[in-house]
Every structure is written in C-alpha cells, then in structure tokens.
Design a protein around this motif. Structure first.
Motif, PDB file in Angstrom:
ATOM      1  N   THR A   1       0.529  -1.250   0.460  1.00  0.00           N
ATOM      2  CA  THR A   1       0.075   0.013  -0.014  1.00  0.00           C
ATOM      3  C   THR A   1       0.706   1.343  -0.239  1.00  0.00           C
ATOM      4  N   GLU A   2       2.138   1.265   1.050  1.00  0.00           N
ATOM      5  CA  GLU A   2       3.442   2.654   0.773  1.00  0.00           C
ATOM      6  C   GLU A   2       3.613   2.588  -0.855  1.00  0.00           C
ATOM      7  N   LYS A   3       3.740   1.681  -1.235  1.00  0.00           N
ATOM      8  CA  LYS A   3       4.543   1.798  -2.219  1.00  0.00           C
ATOM      9  C   LYS A   3       3.009   2.539  -4.421  1.00  0.00           C
ATOM     10  N   LEU A   4       2.062   1.634  -3.467  1.00  0.00           N
ATOM     11  CA  LEU A   4       0.953   2.319  -4.269  1.00  0.00           C
ATOM     12  C   LEU A   4       0.933   4.259  -4.228  1.00  0.00           C
ATOM     13  N   LEU A   5       1.318   4.163  -2.642  1.00  0.00           N
ATOM     14  CA  LEU A   5       0.634   5.890  -2.259  1.00  0.00           C
ATOM     15  C   LEU A   5       1.452   6.267  -2.698  1.00  0.00           C
ATOM     16  N   GLU A   6       2.989   6.532  -3.163  1.00  0.00           N
ATOM     17  CA  GLU A   6       3.937   6.589  -2.955  1.00  0.00           C
ATOM     18  C   GLU A   6       3.722   8.097  -4.166  1.00  0.00           C
ATOM     19  N   PRO A   7       4.187   7.478  -5.598  1.00  0.00           N
ATOM     20  CA  PRO A   7       3.023   8.739  -6.532  1.00  0.00           C
ATOM     21  C   PRO A   7       2.123   9.575  -6.367  1.00  0.00           C
ATOM     22  N   VAL A   8       0.773   9.385  -5.852  1.00  0.00           N
ATOM     23  CA  VAL A   8       0.164   9.972  -5.535  1.00  0.00           C
ATOM     24  C   VAL A   8       0.007  11.417  -4.567  1.00  0.00           C
ATOM     25  N   LEU A   9       0.922  10.671  -3.332  1.00  0.00           N
ATOM     26  CA  LEU A   9       1.597  11.984  -2.268  1.00  0.00           C
ATOM     27  C   LEU A   9       2.703  12.761  -3.132  1.00  0.00           C
ATOM     28  N   LYS A  10       3.663  12.440  -3.595  1.00  0.00           N
ATOM     29  CA  LYS A  10       4.585  13.217  -4.545  1.00  0.00           C
ATOM     30  C   LYS A  10       4.291  14.305  -5.533  1.00  0.00           C
ATOM     31  N   GLU A  11       2.853  13.554  -6.083  1.00  0.00           N
ATOM     32  CA  GLU A  11       2.186  14.606  -6.986  1.00  0.00           C
ATOM     33  C   GLU A  11       1.965  15.669  -6.161  1.00  0.00           C
ATOM     34  N   ASN A  12       1.358  15.412  -4.871  1.00  0.00           N
ATOM     35  CA  ASN A  12       0.110  16.374  -3.832  1.00  0.00           C
ATOM     36  C   ASN A  12       0.802  17.441  -2.879  1.00  0.00           C
ATOM     37  N   HIS A  13       2.224  17.181  -2.571  1.00  0.00           N
ATOM     38  CA  HIS A  13       2.553  17.234  -1.678  1.00  0.00           C
ATOM     39  C   HIS A  13       2.534  16.994  -0.910  1.00  0.00           C
ATOM     40  N   PHE A  14       1.971  15.758  -0.588  1.00  0.00           N
ATOM     41  CA  PHE A  14       1.856  14.989   1.178  1.00  0.00           C
ATOM     42  C   PHE A  14       2.844  14.227   1.237  1.00  0.00           C
ATOM     43  N   GLU A  15       2.606  13.867   2.870  1.00  0.00           N
ATOM     44  CA  GLU A  15       3.929  12.708   3.443  1.00  0.00           C
ATOM     45  C   GLU A  15       2.906  11.745   3.410  1.00  0.00           C
ATOM     46  N   LEU A  16       3.790  10.769   3.626  1.00  0.00           N
ATOM     47  CA  LEU A  16       3.057   9.205   4.324  1.00  0.00           C
ATOM     48  C   LEU A  16       3.231   8.928   5.693  1.00  0.00           C
ATOM     49  N   TYR A  17       2.363   9.336   6.368  1.00  0.00           N
ATOM     50  CA  TYR A  17       2.827   9.747   8.308  1.00  0.00           C
ATOM     51  C   TYR A  17       3.294   8.035   8.689  1.00  0.00           C
ATOM     52  N   ASP A  18       2.261   6.697   7.616  1.00  0.00           N
ATOM     53  CA  ASP A  18       1.550   5.519   8.579  1.00  0.00           C
ATOM     54  C   ASP A  18       1.194   4.719   7.766  1.00  0.00           C
ATOM     55  N   VAL A  19       1.098   3.692   7.906  1.00  0.00           N
ATOM     56  CA  VAL A  19       0.300   2.473   6.803  1.00  0.00           C
ATOM     57  C   VAL A  19      -0.200   1.101   8.211  1.00  0.00           C
ATOM     58  N   GLU A  20      -1.360   1.319   8.423  1.00  0.00           N
ATOM     59  CA  GLU A  20      -1.248   0.248   8.870  1.00  0.00           C
ATOM     60  C   GLU A  20      -2.959  -0.820   8.740  1.00  0.00           C
ATOM     61  N   TYR A  21      -2.957  -1.941   9.113  1.00  0.00           N
ATOM     62  CA  TYR A  21      -3.630  -2.888   8.628  1.00  0.00           C
ATOM     63  C   TYR A  21      -3.788  -3.832   9.452  1.00  0.00           C
ATOM     64  N   VAL A  22      -5.399  -3.559  10.553  1.00  0.00           N
ATOM     65  CA  VAL A  22      -5.650  -4.307  11.801  1.00  0.00           C
ATOM     66  C   VAL A  22      -6.672  -4.823  11.727  1.00  0.00           C
ATOM     67  N   LYS A  23      -6.928  -5.523  12.749  1.00  0.00           N
ATOM     68  CA  LYS A  23      -8.573  -5.849  12.597  1.00  0.00           C
ATOM     69  C   LYS A  23      -8.784  -5.537  14.379  1.00  0.00           C
ATOM     70  N   GLU A  24     -10.296  -5.032  13.591  1.00  0.00           N
ATOM     71  CA  GLU A  24     -11.253  -3.984  15.303  1.00  0.00           C
ATOM     72  C   GLU A  24     -11.972  -4.735  15.789  1.00  0.00           C
ATOM     73  N   GLY A  25     -12.652  -5.802  15.699  1.00  0.00           N
ATOM     74  CA  GLY A  25     -14.051  -5.523  16.308  1.00  0.00           C
ATOM     75  C   GLY A  25     -14.346  -6.609  15.361  1.00  0.00           C
ATOM     76  N   GLY A  26     -14.061  -7.339  14.966  1.00  0.00           N
ATOM     77  CA  GLY A  26     -14.262  -8.325  13.568  1.00  0.00           C
ATOM     78  C   GLY A  26     -14.361  -7.708  11.879  1.00  0.00           C
ATOM     79  N   ASN A  27     -14.192  -6.473  11.938  1.00  0.00           N
ATOM     80  CA  ASN A  27     -13.567  -5.929  11.274  1.00  0.00           C
ATOM     81  C   ASN A  27     -12.074  -5.522  10.422  1.00  0.00           C
ATOM     82  N   TRP A  28     -11.344  -5.486   9.483  1.00  0.00           N
ATOM     83  CA  TRP A  28     -10.139  -5.834   9.437  1.00  0.00           C
ATOM     84  C   TRP A  28     -10.643  -3.698   8.599  1.00  0.00           C
ATOM     85  N   PHE A  29      -9.016  -3.230   8.706  1.00  0.00           N
ATOM     86  CA  PHE A  29      -8.891  -1.769   8.499  1.00  0.00           C
ATOM     87  C   PHE A  29      -8.143  -1.207   7.693  1.00  0.00           C
TER      88      PHE A  29
END
Length: 155
Positions: free
Chosen positions: A11-39
C-alpha cells in the motif's frame, strides 16, 4: 514478513506517486483487525495540516489503485486521515521530527510501579528512547518495552 506487513508495504508503494504529486507525506499505513473488521488505514500529512478534501482525494485514488492491484483477499474498510495531534510515534522518522517535543510513553510492564511516562524526547536509536522528565532527570526505555509512544497535546 507477516501478511499485515506485506499489505502495508504494498500500500505504501501504491501511495508514493499520489502523495508526491500532491506534496503530501506518508506518516504511516496499518492493516489491523478491530471488532471483527479489517481496516487498512493510511495516515497522511503535509505542511500546515491535512484537510478533509486531501483525505478524500487520496482515498478515492488509493481505492481505485487497490481495486486494480487486488492484493488483499480479505474484505476491509479503507480509511485515509491525518495522524492527528496526539500522533503515535512508530518509525525513526517520527522520532527524529519529535526531538525536543513532549511525548507520552505507555509501557507493557511498569517501571518503578508506573506504566505511563511523560517527558521531552531527548534522543532515540534503534533500541531505545530517552526522555527528560519534569525534574530534569532522564529516563531511557527499550523500544521493545514500549506499547505506545505518542506526542502529547494540551487544550
């Protein structure tokens, strides 16, 4: 590498060009299960702060890219947001930017009968964090003993 780490890394690799183009910085990505749902959560930042429109732009673009690549077989909820004022510190770049800032540390096991510590971040390395307490004393904590480290903020 766990499947969580693999999904986060891809996901970080997918985000790199999008963020660079818009002058955003990636702070973090997380894939977690909470309350029976994946986020799948992407935290983005920029100078001056992130707006709802920024999050919407990245969310729509990332959603389309994830649909095309389709590397996560589970159903999940995608969230894109700012890391917030009390942002969690996980990576070296987070600690680097937070030198001199007041942070809160929550430990897995107490030290001197305390599991929560607050102080100014003085230094960090791959194994530890050192904070300066109110009484000017310093304490060093092993990163492996820290459940959560985050910036503090006052209202």
């Amino acid at each position: 590498m766990t499947k969580h780490e693999e999904y986060e890394q891809k996901t970080e690799k997918l985000l790199e060009p999008v963020l660079k183009e818009n002058h955003f910085e990636l702070y973090d990505v997380e894939y977690v299960k909470e309350g029976g749902n994946w986020f799948l959560r992407a935290y983005i930042d920029k100078e001056g702060g992130i707006t709802v429109d920024d999050c919407e732009l990245v969310s729509r673009t990332l959603s389309d890219l994830l649909d095309k690549k389709d590397f996560i077989p589970d159903s999940y909820i995608l969230e894109v947001s700012s890391p917030g004022l009390g942002r969690q510190l996980k990576r070296d770049k987070h600690f680097e930017k937070s030198i001199g800032e007041e942070i809160e540390i929550k430990l897995y096991k107490p030290i001197d009968k305390k599991k929560e510590w607050v102080g100014k971040l003085v230094s960090y390395d791959t194994n530890s964090l050192t904070i300066e307490l109110e009484d000017q004393k310093t304490m060093t904590f092993l990163r492996s003993d820290i459940a959560i480290a985050r910036l503090t903020f006052d209202f």
